[in-house]
Design an enzyme around this catalytic site. Structure first.
Site, PDB file in Angstrom:
ATOM      1  N   PHE A 105      -7.629  22.067 -24.357  1.00 44.46           N
ATOM      2  CA  PHE A 105      -7.829  20.628 -24.474  1.00 44.46           C
ATOM      3  C   PHE A 105      -9.049  20.292 -23.616  1.00 44.46           C
ATOM      4  CE2 PHE A 105      -7.531  16.158 -23.479  1.00 44.46           C
ATOM      5  CZ  PHE A 105      -7.597  15.682 -24.781  1.00 44.46           C
ATOM      6  N   THR A 106      -9.805  19.296 -24.063  1.00 41.89           N
ATOM      7  CA  THR A 106     -11.114  19.017 -23.446  1.00 41.89           C
ATOM      8  C   THR A 106     -11.045  18.837 -21.926  1.00 41.89           C
ATOM      9  OG1 THR A 106     -10.744  16.701 -24.069  1.00 41.89           O
ATOM     10  CG2 THR A 106     -12.127  18.017 -25.541  1.00 41.89           C
ATOM     11  N   ASP A 108       1.365  21.021 -19.833  1.00 41.77           N
ATOM     12  CA  ASP A 108       0.739  19.732 -20.083  1.00 41.77           C
ATOM     13  C   ASP A 108       1.751  19.027 -20.986  1.00 41.77           C
ATOM     14  OD1 ASP A 108      -0.484  17.524 -21.042  1.00 41.77           O
ATOM     15  OD2 ASP A 108      -2.391  18.472 -21.491  1.00 41.77           O
ATOM     16  N   TYR A 142       0.839  -1.210   0.000  1.00 38.51           N
ATOM     17  CA  TYR A 142       0.000   0.000   0.000  1.00 38.51           C
ATOM     18  C   TYR A 142       0.872   1.257   0.000  1.00 38.51           C
ATOM     19  CZ  TYR A 142      -3.754   3.239   0.817  1.00 38.51           C
ATOM     20  OH  TYR A 142      -4.633   4.271   0.665  1.00 38.51           O
ATOM     21  N   ARG A 146     -12.935  15.894 -33.702  1.00 44.14           N
ATOM     22  CA  ARG A 146     -12.309  16.980 -32.954  1.00 44.14           C
ATOM     23  C   ARG A 146     -12.802  18.292 -33.553  1.00 44.14           C
ATOM     24  NH1 ARG A 146      -9.903  15.064 -28.193  1.00 44.14           N
ATOM     25  NH2 ARG A 146     -12.139  15.175 -28.084  1.00 44.14           N
ATOM     26  N   LYS A 190       0.181   8.307 -23.207  1.00 36.16           N
ATOM     27  CA  LYS A 190       0.616   8.681 -24.562  1.00 36.16           C
ATOM     28  C   LYS A 190       2.118   8.403 -24.688  1.00 36.16           C
ATOM     29  CE  LYS A 190      -3.413  11.047 -24.148  1.00 36.16           C
ATOM     30  NZ  LYS A 190      -4.262  10.916 -22.947  1.00 36.16           N
ATOM     31  N   PHE A 219     -18.641  14.874 -26.097  1.00 34.73           N
ATOM     32  CA  PHE A 219     -18.207  14.058 -27.235  1.00 34.73           C
ATOM     33  C   PHE A 219     -18.073  12.582 -26.886  1.00 34.73           C
ATOM     34  CE2 PHE A 219     -13.845  13.489 -25.791  1.00 34.73           C
ATOM     35  CZ  PHE A 219     -13.690  14.562 -24.920  1.00 34.73           C
TER      36      PHE A 219
END
Ligand code: PM9
Length: 458
Positions: free
Chosen positions: A125-126, A216, A73, A383, A259, A450
């Site tokens: 960005f969303t 980001d 943990y 997009r 990514k 979306f």
């Protein structure tokens, strides 16, 4: 002498069967999915270019690493390995793991934004904007105008327009700004990089105005590669050196490790500010998990740590971007309208020019995504106006200049023959484009619509 072919720096050890279901079955599946590719079952998809997020093929070393998961943990050894990898590659001393990128965005927004403050970004960005707005922040787009023009071949369309930043400070004062949120290889612009020169200038501006830059850094690898290839003075630098150089301008970053980092799940927040780190460590336990696992299994952190080193190997990065460009060039040479320059993680079809007979109100990019799937079983992502959502104040659709279909290439997953299948399908659709009809939205979720919106054919 013609240029010699350079192949991928890996070979395939394990395969996952895929199949193309018959066209009638595809048409039925699309109808059942309400013309939203997010609502398809993946077993009905032939070539899945929905996203490059969490879809990478891991290496043999990463798979072996899973067996070394320390599932304690607290204080898992895999956390310390992840921490070291992030320190080595990104250069930030303090690391907080999260279950994925939006977990890090949530924590950052809650800590760093006071209600009413502005958050300038190089395009929205969303999920990032959603978390900014949930924290009471106001997104301001400060990307250069060229980013909104799919035909502009500016080599660094992710750059920030300093005049837009100056205007914001002049009108509202620097105190009204929470921080600058800078995306590397801007997703919604078509995977477009920022230059190091722009970053240097923005950093100097931020210092003068006593503002922090929080990256980001989800696609920093591809951004670094473009700097290496396109910016004077960087040809002899490794991708890894360029990543470190870019990150040196930030106080911290949020990352979706799904990514660049070549894993199927995970994310983190990293910073050089001890104060920010302390607050993030306190908050992560409320929303994600203890600060040494943040919602991840020990084995996940091991895979991210290994992927973080693999992702910046120059030969791999070059082969990854080369494949994206292989597909893009096939489409471009066939006359299909795409966003230029070709981006780092995908090829973006320009639905406005592809379907000039459809107004944005009938969701051309969404309709094109659906048509592509029915034609060949290739899954892409809208997009455009659906992703942009509604204006908080007026309740009306936001109408982005870019109305795009993203053909996102997973890392180390498909061959160039798969890319050929995709290209042939896009070319066939372009040929018969006048037959593609628009859609009307029949179900609209309140947030990030979306993902789950449903449509009917007009
Ligand atoms: N991006 C993508 O497909 C995953 C689904 S959202 C449509 O492009 C950036 C630049 C991203 C991103 C996710 C996130 C959120 C943050 N920044 O999906 O929460 O592209 O790990 O990351 C997606 P998570």
């Amino acid at each position: 002498m013609p240029e010699r072919t350079i192949a991928e720096p890996y070979k395939i050890k394990m395969v996952e069967p895929i199949r193309q279901i018959p066209q009638r079955a595809r048409a039925r599946a699309m109808l059942e999915a309400g013309f939203n590719t997010f609502l398809l079952r993946s077993e009905d998809v032939y070539i899945d270019l929905l996203t490059d997020s969490g879809t990478s093929a891991m290496s043999d070393r990463q798979w072996a690493g899973l067996m070394l998961g320390d599932e304690s943990y607290a204080g898992s050894r895999n956390f310390y390995k992840l921490e070291k990898a992030v320190q080595d590659v990104y250069g930030f001393p303090f690391v907080v793991p999260t279950h994925q990128g939006r977990g890090a965005e949530h924590i950052t927004s809650q800590i760093r934004i006071r209600p009413g403050q502005f958050v300038p970004m190089n395009m929205y960005f969303t999920t990032t904007r959603e978390h900014v707005e949930r924290a009471g922040g106001v997104f301001v787009d400060v990307i250069i105008d060229e980013a909104h023009d799919p035909t502009s071949e500016h080599p660094f369309k992710g750059n920030v327009d300093l005049a837009k930043l100056n205007k914001l400070v002049k009108e509202r004062g620097a105190g009204s700004i929470a921080y600058l949120s800078l995306a590397t290889c801007v997703n919604m612009a078509g995977g477009q990089p920022m230059s190091m020169a722009n970053l240097r200038a923005v950093s100097a501006w931020a210092k003068r105005n006593k503002l922090a830059i929080i990256f980001d850094a989800t696609r920093v690898v591809e951004n670094a590669y473009f700097i290496q290839q396109r910016e004077k003075g960087y040809a002899d630098h490794t991708v890894r050196e360029i990543i470190k150089g870019m990150m040196s301008y930030g106080e911290g970053c949020t990352v979706s490790a799904k990514k660049d980092n070549l894993v199927n799940i995970g994310g983190f927040l990293a910073t050089r500010s001890e104060g920010f780190f302390q607050k993030a460590r306190e908050m992560v336990v409320v929303f994600e998990g203890l600060h040494t696992y943040g919602g991840l299994a020990g084995r996940d952190m091991e895979a991210i740590a290994l992927g973080t080193y693999e992702m910046c190997e120059d030969e791999y990065v070059a082969s990854r971007v080369r494949q994206v460009h292989y597909l893009g060039n096939r489409l471009r040479n066939g006359g299909v309208p795409i966003v230029l320059p070709i981006g780092g993680h995908g090829v973006f079809l320009d639905a406005r020019r592809f379907l000039p007979h459809l107004e944005q109100d009938v969701f051309p990019a969404q309709a094109l995504c659906a048509a592509l799937y029915v034609d060949s079983g290739v899954r892409a992502m809208e997009r455009g106006v659906v992703s942009a959502g509604r204006d908080q104040a007026t309740g009306k659709h936001k109408y982005p200049k870019l109305e795009l279909v993203r053909l996102t290439i997973p890392r180390r997953v498909y061959t160039n023959l798969h890319m050929d299948v995709v290209a042939e399908s896009c070319l066939a659709l372009y040929e018969g484009r006048s037959r593609i009809r628009g859609l009307r939205m029949v179900y609209e979720p309140e947030h990030l619509r979306f993902f789950q919106a449903r449509f009917k054919k007009l």
